[in-house]
Structure formats: structure tokens, C-alpha cells
Design an enzyme around this catalytic site. Structure first.
Site, PDB file in Angstrom:
ATOM      1  N   ARG A  62       1.030  -0.901  -0.202  1.00 28.95           N
ATOM      2  CA  ARG A  62      -0.088  -0.030   0.054  1.00 28.95           C
ATOM      3  C   ARG A  62       0.876   1.241  -0.084  1.00 28.95           C
ATOM      4  NH1 ARG A  62      -4.999  -2.024   1.878  1.00 28.95           N
ATOM      5  NH2 ARG A  62      -6.712   0.015   1.401  1.00 28.95           N
ATOM      6  N   ARG A  68     -22.072  -0.682   1.335  1.00 23.48           N
ATOM      7  CA  ARG A  68     -21.004  -2.534   1.261  1.00 23.48           C
ATOM      8  C   ARG A  68     -21.797  -2.725   2.641  1.00 23.48           C
ATOM      9  NH1 ARG A  68     -14.628  -3.252  -0.010  1.00 23.48           N
ATOM     10  NH2 ARG A  68     -14.343  -1.941   2.161  1.00 23.48           N
ATOM     11  N   ARG A  97     -18.414  -2.525   7.937  1.00 17.52           N
ATOM     12  CA  ARG A  97     -17.454  -2.017   8.326  1.00 17.52           C
ATOM     13  C   ARG A  97     -17.205  -1.084   9.655  1.00 17.52           C
ATOM     14  NH1 ARG A  97     -13.186  -2.889   4.137  1.00 17.52           N
ATOM     15  NH2 ARG A  97     -12.217  -1.561   5.088  1.00 17.52           N
ATOM     16  N   ARG A 152      -9.577   7.667   4.123  1.00 20.49           N
ATOM     17  CA  ARG A 152      -9.077   6.082   3.446  1.00 20.49           C
ATOM     18  C   ARG A 152      -8.597   6.478   2.034  1.00 20.49           C
ATOM     19  NH1 ARG A 152     -13.336   2.515   4.232  1.00 20.49           N
ATOM     20  NH2 ARG A 152     -12.619   0.927   2.317  1.00 20.49           N
TER      21      ARG A 152
HETATM   22  P1  ADP Z   1     -10.177  -0.849   1.829  1.00 15.38           P
HETATM   23  O1  ADP Z   1      -8.895  -1.016   1.132  1.00 15.38           O
HETATM   24  O2  ADP Z   1     -11.404  -1.464   1.244  1.00 15.38           O
HETATM   25  O3  ADP Z   1      -9.379  -0.022   2.203  1.00 15.38           O
HETATM   26  P2  ADP Z   1      -8.883  -3.235   3.987  1.00 15.38           P
HETATM   27  O4  ADP Z   1      -9.485  -4.262   3.935  1.00 15.38           O
HETATM   28  O5  ADP Z   1      -8.103  -3.322   2.312  1.00 15.38           O
HETATM   29  O6  ADP Z   1      -9.936  -2.429   2.663  1.00 15.38           O
HETATM   30  O7  ADP Z   1      -8.002  -2.479   4.590  1.00 15.38           O
HETATM   31  C1  ADP Z   1      -8.097  -1.523   5.561  1.00 15.38           C
HETATM   32  C2  ADP Z   1      -7.864  -0.724   6.470  1.00 15.38           C
HETATM   33  O8  ADP Z   1      -6.367  -1.248   6.841  1.00 15.38           O
HETATM   34  C3  ADP Z   1      -7.315   0.354   5.835  1.00 15.38           C
HETATM   35  O9  ADP Z   1      -7.483   1.313   6.091  1.00 15.38           O
HETATM   36  C4  ADP Z   1      -5.649   0.622   6.464  1.00 15.38           C
HETATM   37  O10 ADP Z   1      -5.850   1.043   8.034  1.00 15.38           O
HETATM   38  C5  ADP Z   1      -5.267  -0.901   6.963  1.00 15.38           C
HETATM   39  N1  ADP Z   1      -4.581  -1.517   6.018  1.00 15.38           N
HETATM   40  C6  ADP Z   1      -5.046  -2.993   5.542  1.00 15.38           C
HETATM   41  N2  ADP Z   1      -3.965  -3.392   4.617  1.00 15.38           N
HETATM   42  C7  ADP Z   1      -2.727  -2.439   4.724  1.00 15.38           C
HETATM   43  C8  ADP Z   1      -1.247  -2.478   4.204  1.00 15.38           C
HETATM   44  N3  ADP Z   1      -0.479  -2.752   3.036  1.00 15.38           N
HETATM   45  N4  ADP Z   1      -0.631  -1.397   4.904  1.00 15.38           N
HETATM   46  C9  ADP Z   1      -0.699  -0.924   6.458  1.00 15.38           C
HETATM   47  N5  ADP Z   1      -2.274  -0.373   6.200  1.00 15.38           N
HETATM   48  C10 ADP Z   1      -3.308  -1.509   6.063  1.00 15.38           C
END
Ligand code: ADP
Ligand code: ZN
Length: 219
Positions: free
Chosen positions: A88, A127, A160, A171
Site C-alpha cells: 500500500r 457496502r 465495517r 481512506r
Molecule cells: P479497503 O481497501 O477497502 O480500504 P482493506 O480491508 O484492504 O480495505 O483495509 C482496511 C484498513 O486496514 C486500511 O484502511 C488500513 O488501515 C489497514 N491496512 C490494510 N492493509 C494495509 C497495509 N498493507 N498497510 C497498512 N495498513 C493496511
């Protein structure tokens, strides 16, 4: 085989990554799901991650990077992995490249699912997710057959805590500032497959399969 699914929150990464993982017999690793599981189980990692996730900001790299690298070292991940939600930011992408290179492996392709911002906001605000198998639904675009219940496993659907209007806005900001630069990173590496993510789930799924087929990755 290592494939990354890249895209904004709400782009449909989770749905499509699950579908392609099944089709190609790869392990689907969703970093957000790993973090939510850790929170539910009340682990140390979960307790550290919780406040960041609820605000909609990234969990710090010293938590997220080891968590994912440990997961991919499991024997069941030997055939390959579809990454969903990781990397990310650039630090995570570099850490992943380095860890794979140490095993003489590399990322094969990056499926970038592109959706305009207006559509993303619409999708995220409707969602609902299965508590049991994480399958996402949408009040308008993809409602479950029975309200509140997962079509696949019968699990309970919930919203969520970071799908509130304020956290969604944060986000998306975090995505454009920190994750979107990865589009260039993988494009320069010659690995990017750009997919139009607007349209129905099946329609987008077909585009992804066609693109992977063109790369001789998928039949
Ligand atoms: P979305 O892509 O719909 O926002 P995710 O379930 O992928 O949903 O992520 C939700 C949250 O989890 C993010 O907003 C972040 O806080 C955390 N998160 C997920 N993946 C990572 C990552 N690779 N690095 C840091 N934080 C993460
Ligand atoms: Zn389910």
C-alpha cells in the site's frame, strides 16, 4: 506465481482477487482481513492496529510488513499468492520485492482496477460484508438474496467501522497520497495491467481474466 491487485478502497479488489485466486488455484491474501482477524482474536498485533484502521489511515509498516511476509512463507503459499491490499506504499512494495528476490522469486503481474472517485464513494457507503467469509455485498449494486445473510455461506452481514463517511474520505486521501504512486512503480517495471473497474462484478471479472489470458497467465 505472484499477482498483486491494486486499486482504491471500493474498486472491487477483494471480490475480484477472491475470484481469480480460485480460478488460478492461488492463495488469496488480504492484508485488511488479516488485520481484522487479529483484532477479533484480540492479539497484540490486533490491539496495535485497531486505532489506525478505525481512523482510515495505514497501520505502520513495522506491523503490516512482517505480518504479510510471515503469511507468505507458509508452505501452502508455495504455488503462489494473490495480494489484495498489500503493498500500500513504496516501502511495502520494496520490502516485498526484496523478500521475494531472496527466494529467487518476483512479482509476475499487477492488476490495477481503475474506478473514478465518485463511483468509489457510492460503492463504499452501501457496502456490507460477511462476518464469516468476508464476501462483500452492496445494498444497490450486489444485494444478497436474503437481506442480512451471505449467499455463499449464510454468515451474518455487517458494515465495517471504517466504512463511515469520515473514515471513507480519509481512506481515499491515504490511497491517492501513498498507494497511487505504486501505479508508476509497477508500470515502470513493465508489470502493470490496467483494468476498467466500472460495471458489474462479472463484467469486470471477465476483463481481468481476458487481460491475464493475454499474458498467458490464465486460460
Ligand atoms: P479497503 O481497501 O477497502 O480500504 P482493506 O480491508 O484492504 O480495505 O483495509 C482496511 C484498513 O486496514 C486500511 O484502511 C488500513 O488501515 C489497514 N491496512 C490494510 N492493509 C494495509 C497495509 N498493507 N498497510 C497498512 N495498513 C493496511
Ligand atoms: Zn459468507
Amino acid at each position: 506465481m505472484y499477482i498483486i491487485f491494486l486499486g482504491a478502497p471500493g474498486a472491487g479488489k477483494g471480490t475480484q482477487a477472491a475470484y481469480v485466486a480460485q480460478k488460478l488455484n492461488l492463495v488469496h491474501i488480504a492484508s485488511g482481513d488479516l488485520l481484522r482477524q487479529a483484532i477479533e482474536q484480540g492479539t497484540e498485533l490486533g490491539m496495535q492496529a485497531r486505532s489506525y484502521m478505525e481512523k482510515g489511515v495505514l497501520v505502520p509498516d513495522p506491523i503490516s510488513i512482517p505480518m504479510v511476509l510471515e503469511r507468505i512463507s507458509a508452505p501452502e503459499c508455495e504455488p503462489g499468492v494473490i495480494f489484495d491490499g498489500f503493498p500500500r506504499n513504496l516501502q511495502q512494495a520494496e520490502a516485498l520485492d526484496k523478500a521475494l528476490a531472496q527466494q529467487a522469486k518476483a512479482i509476475d503481474k499487477v492488476v490495477y482496477i481503475k474506478v473514478c472517485e465518485e463511483e468509489l464513494i457510492k460503492r463504499l457507503s452501501g457496502r456490507w460484508i460477511c462476518r464469516n467469509c468476508q464476501m462483500p455485498y452492496h445494498t444497490i449494486n450486489s444485494p444478497p438474496k436474503v437481506w442480512g445473510k451471505c449467499d455463499k455461506c449464510g454468515g451474518e452481514l455487517y458494515q465495517r467501522p471504517d466504512d463511515t463517511a469520515e473514515a471513507v474520505k480519509k481512506r481515499l486521501e491515504v490511497y491517492f497520497a501513498q498507494t497511487a504512486p505504486l501505479i508508476d512503480y509497477y508500470s515502470q517495471a513493465g508489470k502493470l495491467l490496467e483494468i476498467d473497474g466500472e460495471g458489474g462484478v462479472d463484467e469486470v471479472g471477465k476483463r481481468i481474466v481476458a487481460a491475464l489470458h493475454g499474458e498467458r497467465i490464465c486460460s
